[in-house]
Design an enzyme around this catalytic site. Structure first.
Site, PDB file in Angstrom:
ATOM      1  N   ASP A 191       0.841  -1.234   0.040  1.00 19.28           N
ATOM      2  CA  ASP A 191      -0.332   0.146  -0.009  1.00 19.28           C
ATOM      3  C   ASP A 191       1.124   0.991   0.400  1.00 19.28           C
ATOM      4  O   ASP A 191       0.307   2.607  -0.145  1.00 19.28           O
ATOM      5  CB  ASP A 191      -1.134   0.324   0.852  1.00 19.28           C
ATOM      6  CG  ASP A 191      -2.602  -0.810   1.340  1.00 19.28           C
ATOM      7  OD1 ASP A 191      -2.128  -1.373  -0.462  1.00 19.28           O
ATOM      8  OD2 ASP A 191      -3.215  -1.178   2.227  1.00 19.28           O
ATOM      9  N   CYS A 221      -5.680   9.336  -3.073  1.00 17.17           N
ATOM     10  CA  CYS A 221      -5.091   8.002  -2.310  1.00 17.17           C
ATOM     11  C   CYS A 221      -3.490   7.928  -2.802  1.00 17.17           C
ATOM     12  O   CYS A 221      -2.574   7.740  -1.953  1.00 17.17           O
ATOM     13  CB  CYS A 221      -5.447   7.117  -2.074  1.00 17.17           C
ATOM     14  SG  CYS A 221      -7.335   6.863  -1.481  1.00 17.17           S
ATOM     15  N   ARG A 232      -9.349   5.484  11.825  1.00 18.93           N
ATOM     16  CA  ARG A 232      -8.035   5.989  12.130  1.00 18.93           C
ATOM     17  C   ARG A 232      -6.906   6.999  12.621  1.00 18.93           C
ATOM     18  O   ARG A 232      -6.774   6.550  13.221  1.00 18.93           O
ATOM     19  CB  ARG A 232      -7.577   5.858  10.249  1.00 18.93           C
ATOM     20  CG  ARG A 232      -7.955   4.797   9.386  1.00 18.93           C
ATOM     21  CD  ARG A 232      -7.880   4.053   9.740  1.00 18.93           C
ATOM     22  NE  ARG A 232      -8.177   2.453   8.672  1.00 18.93           N
ATOM     23  CZ  ARG A 232      -7.768   2.293   7.704  1.00 18.93           C
ATOM     24  NH1 ARG A 232      -6.206   2.645   7.306  1.00 18.93           N
ATOM     25  NH2 ARG A 232      -7.695   1.134   7.289  1.00 18.93           N
ATOM     26  N   HIS A 246     -11.637   7.330   5.546  1.00 17.90           N
ATOM     27  CA  HIS A 246     -10.694   8.631   5.488  1.00 17.90           C
ATOM     28  C   HIS A 246     -11.448   9.814   4.917  1.00 17.90           C
ATOM     29  O   HIS A 246     -12.356   9.398   4.240  1.00 17.90           O
ATOM     30  CB  HIS A 246      -9.721   8.264   4.677  1.00 17.90           C
ATOM     31  CG  HIS A 246      -8.596   7.594   5.037  1.00 17.90           C
ATOM     32  ND1 HIS A 246      -7.378   7.131   4.376  1.00 17.90           N
ATOM     33  CD2 HIS A 246      -7.494   7.729   6.563  1.00 17.90           C
ATOM     34  CE1 HIS A 246      -6.434   6.086   5.472  1.00 17.90           C
ATOM     35  NE2 HIS A 246      -6.917   6.851   6.875  1.00 17.90           N
TER      36      HIS A 246
END
Length: 303
Positions: free
Chosen positions: A96, A296, A167, A196
């Site tokens: 990731d 992202c 998160r 998020h």
């Protein structure tokens, strides 16, 4: 894939070489792009090796070559729009790491690093910290509190919007204010699919002297109190539909005129075009298998 491929309409912008939606109505003021500097990481080791969000499924097969093709096209899109793209070297065992936005928040050259909640991603933070140190950033602070950087921190040009609920720790919001020296507004996320802030909200146009920022967001992703805060701060916001949010349409990147977003987010594209922006579609179908979209993959390096 171009806008014309998706919608059967659009025209070629000769300057950028990109196909964009026509602007249906002139905004109150012209939408002016600003050249940006981004940091990205190639998906050389991308795979779904674990499941830490609702988008990840261990049974899914990832086409790594296609993921790389999509990432390269995203990078080329930014460069065609006049932006600078820096690249960090990916590391084996960190699938990731391609999601660069989660590893640092940069405002006025100050850097607040990341501290991941999931142990599977923890090592990414150190690789990005080293990159900052090797590339001229001298004011770099690694956090004491869990924060997933631009995943939950969104700069509007005047305040830093800060997400929490899944998160990033609420205490990280105060830490961000102290480190970055900017005012912070806390927002609570309540839908696990939008864990998020950067999959529930993005900035279309930054604010400045005499100019308010413009954002787009999904109201149902936020707590009732946070929805009231957003309505007060951004009364002219674009309100996304569930359909556009579900394809990660809000995981978009705007330079103040051009809005880079997933090709499935056609309803959102219509809305931003009506505000005078130019939607630019990209295919992120492979990267979405880990819950990732254009934003992202993109950390902004604000000098």
């Amino acid at each position: 894939m171009t806008v014309a491929d998706v919608r059967g309409l659009g025209s070629l912008d000769q300057r950028s070489g990109l196909t964009v939606l026509p602007v249906p109505a002139a905004p109150d003021e012209p939408r002016l792009p600003r050249a940006r500097r981004y940091l990205m990481c190639p998906p050389e080791y991308f795979e779904v090796a674990y499941a830490i969000n609702p988008w990840m499924n261990l049974g899914v097969v990832v086409d790594r070559a296609e993921a790389m093709r999509q990432w390269q096209e995203l990078r080329r899109t930014y460069e065609r729009l006049g932006h600078t793209v820096e690249v960090i070297t990916p590391e084996p065992g960190l699938p990731d790491m391609v999601f660069a936005a989660n590893s640092g928040t940069v405002v006025d050259g100050r850097v607040l690093g990341a501290r991941f909640r999931a142990p599977e991603r923890a090592a990414e933070a150190e690789h990005y910290r080293r990159w900052f140190g090797e590339n001229g950033f001298r004011d770099v602070v690694m956090p004491a509190c869990t924060n997933e950087a631009e995943g939950d921190f969104t700069w509007t040009g005047s305040v830093l919007l800060a997400g929490t609920g899944f998160r990033t720790d609420p205490a990280a919001h105060g830490e961000a204010q102290e480190v970055l020296g900017v005012p912070v507004v806390s927002l609570r996320l309540v839908d696990p699919r939008y864990y998020h802030l950067d999959v529930a909200l993005f900035v279309l146009a930054e604010g400045g002297p005499g100019r308010s920022p413009l954002v787009a967001y999904l109201p149902d992703a936020f707590s009732p109190g946070s929805r009231r805060v957003l309505a007060r701060l951004f009364p002219d916001a674009v309100l996304a539909t569930e359909q556009d949010a579900a394809c990660l349409g809000l995981n978009a990147v705007s330079d103040g005129r051009h809005v880079v977003l997933p090709l499935e987010a056609t309803g959102l594209a219509d809305q931003v075009a009506a505000r005078g922006f130019e939607p630019v579609f990209v295919d992120v179908s492979e990267l979405r298998k880990s819950g990732g979209g254009p934003k992202c993959c993109t950390m902004e390096l604000r000098a």
